[in-house]
Design an enzyme around this catalytic site. Sequence first.
Site, mmCIF file in Angstrom:
data_model
loop_
_atom_site.group_PDB
_atom_site.id
_atom_site.type_symbol
_atom_site.label_atom_id
_atom_site.label_comp_id
_atom_site.label_asym_id
_atom_site.label_seq_id
_atom_site.Cartn_x
_atom_site.Cartn_y
_atom_site.Cartn_z
ATOM 1 N NE ARG A 1 31.674 8.890 28.468
ATOM 2 C CZ ARG A 1 32.767 8.400 29.064
ATOM 3 N NH1 ARG A 1 33.134 8.874 30.235
ATOM 4 N NH2 ARG A 1 33.501 7.483 28.492
ATOM 5 C CE LYS B 1 32.362 3.793 27.866
ATOM 6 N NZ LYS B 1 33.782 3.447 27.832
ATOM 7 C CG ASN B 2 35.552 -0.020 27.461
ATOM 8 O OD1 ASN B 2 35.076 1.098 27.289
ATOM 9 N ND2 ASN B 2 36.138 -0.379 28.592
ATOM 10 N NE ARG C 1 42.270 7.503 30.762
ATOM 11 C CZ ARG C 1 41.021 7.127 30.507
ATOM 12 N NH1 ARG C 1 40.022 7.912 30.825
ATOM 13 N NH2 ARG C 1 40.769 5.967 29.926
ATOM 14 C CB CYS D 1 36.753 8.895 32.786
ATOM 15 S SG CYS D 1 35.087 8.295 32.511
ATOM 16 C CG ASP E 1 36.825 0.464 33.404
ATOM 17 O OD1 ASP E 1 37.591 1.347 33.825
ATOM 18 O OD2 ASP E 1 36.627 0.255 32.192
HETATM 19 C C1 UD1 Z 1 40.636 1.411 28.421
HETATM 20 C C2 UD1 Z 1 39.169 1.497 28.721
HETATM 21 C C3 UD1 Z 1 38.936 1.972 30.141
HETATM 22 C C4 UD1 Z 1 39.726 1.113 31.126
HETATM 23 C C5 UD1 Z 1 41.174 0.941 30.696
HETATM 24 C C6 UD1 Z 1 41.935 -0.063 31.544
HETATM 25 C C7 UD1 Z 1 38.199 1.964 26.587
HETATM 26 C C8 UD1 Z 1 37.540 2.945 25.696
HETATM 27 N N1 UD1 Z 1 38.558 2.397 27.780
HETATM 28 O O1 UD1 Z 1 41.157 2.744 28.558
HETATM 29 O O2 UD1 Z 1 37.548 1.885 30.413
HETATM 30 O O3 UD1 Z 1 39.700 1.738 32.391
HETATM 31 O O4 UD1 Z 1 41.251 0.512 29.337
HETATM 32 O O5 UD1 Z 1 41.305 -1.297 31.514
HETATM 33 O O6 UD1 Z 1 38.345 0.799 26.249
HETATM 34 N N2 UD1 Z 1 49.096 4.533 29.326
HETATM 35 C C9 UD1 Z 1 50.262 5.195 29.045
HETATM 36 N N3 UD1 Z 1 50.543 5.476 27.730
HETATM 37 C C10 UD1 Z 1 49.708 5.121 26.718
HETATM 38 C C11 UD1 Z 1 48.528 4.455 27.020
HETATM 39 C C12 UD1 Z 1 48.240 4.167 28.340
HETATM 40 O O7 UD1 Z 1 51.040 5.548 29.927
HETATM 41 O O8 UD1 Z 1 50.034 5.400 25.559
HETATM 42 C C13 UD1 Z 1 48.767 4.259 30.730
HETATM 43 C C14 UD1 Z 1 47.525 5.048 31.158
HETATM 44 O O9 UD1 Z 1 47.863 6.352 31.584
HETATM 45 C C15 UD1 Z 1 46.988 4.215 32.273
HETATM 46 C C16 UD1 Z 1 47.312 2.788 31.815
HETATM 47 O O10 UD1 Z 1 48.356 2.918 30.852
HETATM 48 O O11 UD1 Z 1 47.641 4.472 33.475
HETATM 49 C C17 UD1 Z 1 46.141 2.043 31.224
HETATM 50 O O12 UD1 Z 1 45.700 2.676 30.082
HETATM 51 P P1 UD1 Z 1 44.990 1.879 28.886
HETATM 52 O O13 UD1 Z 1 45.022 0.412 29.114
HETATM 53 O O14 UD1 Z 1 45.572 2.403 27.625
HETATM 54 O O15 UD1 Z 1 43.497 2.366 29.030
HETATM 55 P P2 UD1 Z 1 42.597 3.109 28.001
HETATM 56 O O16 UD1 Z 1 42.745 2.509 26.649
HETATM 57 O O17 UD1 Z 1 42.740 4.586 28.134
#
Ligand code: UD1
Length: 422
Positions: free
Chosen positions: A397, A22-23, A122, A117, A305
């Site tokens: 999803r 999915k991701n 985030r 989610c 996850d």
């Molecule tokens: C992706 C995955 C999600 C998984 C996560 C961590 C997808 C579509 N989703 O989410 O399933 O749980 O990786 O493995 O691939 N953060 C910031 N600033 C940013 C970006 C992130 O502070 O600009 C923080 C987030 O709030 C969070 C952490 O970094 O606490 C991890 O986020 P990130 O690795 O970016 O996860 P996602 O891409 O949202």
Amino acid sequence: MDELVIHGGTPLMGEVTVSGSKNAVVAIIPAAVLVDGVCRIENVPNISDVAVITELLTRLGAVCTRLDDGSLEIDSRKVNKYNPPHELVKKMRASYYLIGALLGRFNNAQVCMPGGCNFGHRPIDLHIKGFEAVGATVDEVGEVITAYTDELKGGSIYLDFASVGATINIMLATVRANGVTTIENAAKEPHIVDVANFLNAMGANIKGAGTDTIKIIGVDRLGGGTYSIIPDQIEAGTFMIAAAATRGDVLVKNVIPRHMETLTAKLTEMGVTVEEFDDSIRVYAPTRPTRARVKTMPYPGFPTDLQALMVALMALAEGISSMTETVYDNRFQYVDELRRMGADINVDGRTAMIRGVPKLVGANVTSMDLRAGAAVLVAGLAAEGKTVINTMAHIDRGYDNIIEKMTALGASLERVSIAEKV
Ligand code: UD1
């Protein structure tokens, strides 16, 4: 709306085949916007997030065709808009990849803040920092993000946190930029490598995906081609944990065992037998698993996850287990649902202490988000009696044919339309 009704207590037995990641696919479909030609993506899971992101591309002008063999063909040559409709963008988190992809294609993107989610704050500040480092101006007005530039130029970005989304989004924005972009402290999750491999298969020049440093050497054009999505690490983990929680014996097929190493290590520590083969893993748990201590971390650490799913297993393990969540600040909201089923869990900040109970009992529970939904599903399969999960929307999803796959393993569960019940 559909509910899920489970009659639990049957050990899962048999074989199950994992679908495409999915991701990975929710990033690769937006990446297709950058391709000046037709790309055929194979092993695309049949999940609602794919339906939404495909619809988003279609609304931008792409021609997307789902083929009988499960592949998705995308022709983005006629994409002529860079402002996807807000109501669709808000349906999923991964729509933020359209910012990088549209910026990379048009030097312009106008996308509202994504949905998805809700497990704490985030932000996407790291994505924005990346776009700015390669020459874009990014304005946030209300919930709309506008990124624009005359020319994207290679640059250097250090990510303060190894964000999955920021790493991929910066790759998308810069794959056709002028010059070389370097991402330091890049995330290393398997789907990051998959997105880079897809882009390289289309003609990009990305090196180092899967390590801390990714180098993107801008190219003028990406042509078409065929690419097959990797197996879903989290779906595989879901079946492995479900096998252990129900004390079953399941061969999980179409997996990359290397992606499962931390889960395999933890299950083994808990006394579960895990046998690895080339592209499958057998999980055999004739006796009650024992306690474990787990901390979620970016890859190659234990995936956040799988956190809720692992807690569902710990709820049934002998002894007191602990789970520390380091990636998100609020990812224990589902714990009340497991408590309703008899679990004994205390949460203090980012750590949950789980005192294992010999059995869980069926209950009416809520699916809080995608993986929390999977956790109550697994708990329901292991529990005695009937569990009703209030909605299938979150589970749909990210899980392809979950009811059919679990049924084939001997589970008793059915989707019930609420309309039918009235
Ligand atoms: C992706 C995955 C999600 C998984 C996560 C961590 C997808 C579509 N989703 O989410 O399933 O749980 O990786 O493995 O691939 N953060 C910031 N600033 C940013 C970006 C992130 O502070 O600009 C923080 C987030 O709030 C969070 C952490 O970094 O606490 C991890 O986020 P990130 O690795 O970016 O996860 P996602 O891409 O949202």
